[in-house]
Design a protein around this motif. Sequence first.
Motif, PDB file in Angstrom:
ATOM      1  N   ASN B  52     -61.633 -23.378  50.487  1.00 42.19           N
ATOM      2  CA  ASN B  52     -62.519 -22.356  49.918  1.00 42.19           C
ATOM      3  C   ASN B  52     -62.607 -22.662  48.430  1.00 42.19           C
ATOM      4  O   ASN B  52     -61.672 -22.389  47.671  1.00 42.19           O
ATOM      5  N   GLY B  53     -63.724 -23.260  48.009  1.00 46.42           N
ATOM      6  CA  GLY B  53     -63.864 -23.683  46.607  1.00 46.42           C
ATOM      7  C   GLY B  53     -62.772 -24.683  46.265  1.00 46.42           C
ATOM      8  O   GLY B  53     -62.546 -25.647  46.997  1.00 46.42           O
ATOM      9  N   GLY B  54     -62.068 -24.417  45.166  1.00 47.33           N
ATOM     10  CA  GLY B  54     -61.006 -25.338  44.740  1.00 47.33           C
ATOM     11  C   GLY B  54     -59.705 -25.116  45.492  1.00 47.33           C
ATOM     12  O   GLY B  54     -58.722 -25.827  45.280  1.00 47.33           O
ATOM     13  N   MET B  55     -59.685 -24.122  46.370  1.00 49.05           N
ATOM     14  CA  MET B  55     -58.454 -23.814  47.108  1.00 49.05           C
ATOM     15  C   MET B  55     -58.432 -24.622  48.408  1.00 49.05           C
ATOM     16  O   MET B  55     -59.314 -24.470  49.244  1.00 49.05           O
ATOM     17  N   VAL B  56     -57.444 -25.504  48.528  1.00 49.89           N
ATOM     18  CA  VAL B  56     -57.344 -26.366  49.706  1.00 49.89           C
ATOM     19  C   VAL B  56     -55.944 -26.213  50.286  1.00 49.89           C
ATOM     20  O   VAL B  56     -54.951 -26.286  49.557  1.00 49.89           O
ATOM     21  N   ARG B  57     -55.878 -25.976  51.603  1.00 52.48           N
ATOM     22  CA  ARG B  57     -54.581 -25.920  52.275  1.00 52.48           C
ATOM     23  C   ARG B  57     -54.594 -26.949  53.401  1.00 52.48           C
ATOM     24  O   ARG B  57     -55.514 -26.951  54.219  1.00 52.48           O
ATOM     25  N   LYS B  58     -53.561 -27.802  53.420  1.00 50.37           N
ATOM     26  CA  LYS B  58     -53.517 -28.886  54.405  1.00 50.37           C
ATOM     27  C   LYS B  58     -52.339 -28.693  55.343  1.00 50.37           C
ATOM     28  O   LYS B  58     -51.206 -28.532  54.891  1.00 50.37           O
ATOM     29  N   LYS B  60     -50.669 -26.926  59.120  1.00 46.55           N
ATOM     30  CA  LYS B  60     -50.449 -25.561  59.591  1.00 46.55           C
ATOM     31  C   LYS B  60     -49.516 -24.765  58.685  1.00 46.55           C
ATOM     32  O   LYS B  60     -49.700 -23.560  58.511  1.00 46.55           O
ATOM     33  N   GLU B  61     -48.504 -25.442  58.108  1.00 47.84           N
ATOM     34  CA  GLU B  61     -47.538 -24.695  57.301  1.00 47.84           C
ATOM     35  C   GLU B  61     -48.175 -24.144  56.041  1.00 47.84           C
ATOM     36  O   GLU B  61     -47.919 -22.997  55.647  1.00 47.84           O
ATOM     37  N   GLU B  62     -49.016 -24.974  55.394  1.00 53.66           N
ATOM     38  CA  GLU B  62     -49.691 -24.487  54.179  1.00 53.66           C
ATOM     39  C   GLU B  62     -50.661 -23.354  54.513  1.00 53.66           C
ATOM     40  O   GLU B  62     -50.786 -22.398  53.755  1.00 53.66           O
ATOM     41  N   ILE B  63     -51.341 -23.493  55.660  1.00 55.88           N
ATOM     42  CA  ILE B  63     -52.295 -22.438  56.048  1.00 55.88           C
ATOM     43  C   ILE B  63     -51.530 -21.157  56.400  1.00 55.88           C
ATOM     44  O   ILE B  63     -51.928 -20.051  56.048  1.00 55.88           O
ATOM     45  N   ARG B  64     -50.389 -21.322  57.072  1.00 54.48           N
ATOM     46  CA  ARG B  64     -49.581 -20.148  57.413  1.00 54.48           C
ATOM     47  C   ARG B  64     -49.107 -19.418  56.146  1.00 54.48           C
ATOM     48  O   ARG B  64     -49.154 -18.188  56.066  1.00 54.48           O
ATOM     49  N   ALA B  65     -48.697 -20.203  55.145  1.00 59.16           N
ATOM     50  CA  ALA B  65     -48.235 -19.583  53.898  1.00 59.16           C
ATOM     51  C   ALA B  65     -49.372 -18.801  53.239  1.00 59.16           C
ATOM     52  O   ALA B  65     -49.161 -17.700  52.710  1.00 59.16           O
ATOM     53  N   LEU B  66     -50.593 -19.343  53.327  1.00 57.55           N
ATOM     54  CA  LEU B  66     -51.749 -18.663  52.741  1.00 57.55           C
ATOM     55  C   LEU B  66     -51.995 -17.329  53.431  1.00 57.55           C
ATOM     56  O   LEU B  66     -52.120 -16.284  52.760  1.00 57.55           O
ATOM     57  N   VAL B  67     -52.064 -17.348  54.770  1.00 56.82           N
ATOM     58  CA  VAL B  67     -52.414 -16.097  55.462  1.00 56.82           C
ATOM     59  C   VAL B  67     -51.244 -15.107  55.469  1.00 56.82           C
ATOM     60  O   VAL B  67     -51.474 -13.901  55.489  1.00 56.82           O
ATOM     61  N   ALA B  68     -50.027 -15.634  55.412  1.00 54.28           N
ATOM     62  CA  ALA B  68     -48.878 -14.719  55.348  1.00 54.28           C
ATOM     63  C   ALA B  68     -48.979 -13.872  54.085  1.00 54.28           C
ATOM     64  O   ALA B  68     -48.622 -12.688  54.087  1.00 54.28           O
ATOM     65  N   GLY B  69     -49.505 -14.472  53.007  1.00 49.07           N
ATOM     66  CA  GLY B  69     -49.690 -13.723  51.762  1.00 49.07           C
ATOM     67  C   GLY B  69     -50.823 -12.712  51.866  1.00 49.07           C
ATOM     68  O   GLY B  69     -50.809 -11.669  51.209  1.00 49.07           O
ATOM     69  N   LEU B  70     -51.817 -13.042  52.686  1.00 53.92           N
ATOM     70  CA  LEU B  70     -52.985 -12.156  52.820  1.00 53.92           C
ATOM     71  C   LEU B  70     -52.720 -11.011  53.792  1.00 53.92           C
ATOM     72  O   LEU B  70     -53.272  -9.927  53.647  1.00 53.92           O
ATOM     73  N   PHE B  71     -51.899 -11.292  54.823  1.00 51.58           N
ATOM     74  CA  PHE B  71     -51.660 -10.291  55.864  1.00 51.58           C
ATOM     75  C   PHE B  71     -50.326  -9.593  55.602  1.00 51.58           C
ATOM     76  O   PHE B  71     -49.271 -10.185  55.803  1.00 51.58           O
TER      77      PHE B  71
END
Lengths: 195, 172
Positions: B52-58, B60-71
């Motif tokens: 999403n723009g300059g935000m890149v997550r590569k 599953k672990e990085e994506i999990r960390a991102l959504v864990a912060g959102l949820f």
Amino acid sequence: MRRAALLAAALAATMPVAATAKAPAKPTLEQRVQRLEDEDAIRHIFIAYAAALDGKNADAYVALFAKNGQWINGSIVRKGPAEIHALIDGMFHNTPAGYVNKDSFELTFHPDIKVDGDRATSRSEHVLFRRHMDGSGLPQAVLFGRYEDEFIRENGVWKILKRVDIPTIPTPEEWGRIMRARQQQPAQPPAGGAQ
Amino acid sequence: MSRAALSVEQRLQLLEDKEDIRQIIIDYASALDAQDADAYIALFAEEAEWVNGGMVRKGKEEIRALVAGLFPTKPDDFVNLETFEVTFHPRIELNGDRAKMRSGHLLFRRGPGGNPVPVLFGRYEDEFIREDGVWKILRRVDIPTIPTGEEYLPVIRARQRIQEQHIKGAKG
């Protein structure tokens, strides 16, 4: 070597029976087509349902339900086409022929359909839009909810066996207050002139 | 390859593949609405990317960390009474065990009077891969459009400030 090969062959000879017993049968071409057709037919119910609501067509609406169809919203439960027809008649008030709804429409989306033979379930979401109360004529989202449905294949045609409507944003309590406020407002003429 | 050159089975497979990918859209929106991190992550491939723009997550672990912060932590019977997302117009292009999709999405939030208010329209530009026989998201690019990413950021920050004030008020 030869003995090992014979042993392996003997073991292999016993395996297909066990494997056949455990592995699910691969669906035939016809079964795969049937699944797609069933899901498509149920998706069409959502379209026909929204069209019946938008067109305030009680007969078309009730025709989507099974003989033992149920309609549920909170504590309001209607069982069978006659009860559902009576409910809808009260909401649709003598819609004239050629009626075009200039006040509301419904958007249904994300149908998650699971077919199991002649039965199916679905979870979906919907948003009701109404003509804005500020008189601008703009559509305004007024209610987001979820449908939890059951379907049945009745005489070869998919029908709604149970529709549970769950108002979510606003909650049912908030929605009641909004509806009472709307009823107290004078009706806004549609954009482009009075009907 | 034209449809005429395909067998009935191949044509059926194309329909099934498109249907499976459309189901990912439904499952994705459901996981977002329910704020279910496990269901969300399960939709991604092992080597997936979320952009999403300059935000890149590569991965599953990085994506999990991102959504864990959102949820945020929530009860088992959680029902989202604040937001929902509508995804629409999926245009899917299949290519064997890979696929691409462009779609639109609209995020709604609870408004001041309780009614839903659209707050963000965006586009998804996705790539999919068939991994162990199951379609997964290989790359999801989320492109905020109306408002733009630059316009939306201050909205998010303002909302966070209001939420923090509410939390402080509730504690105080």
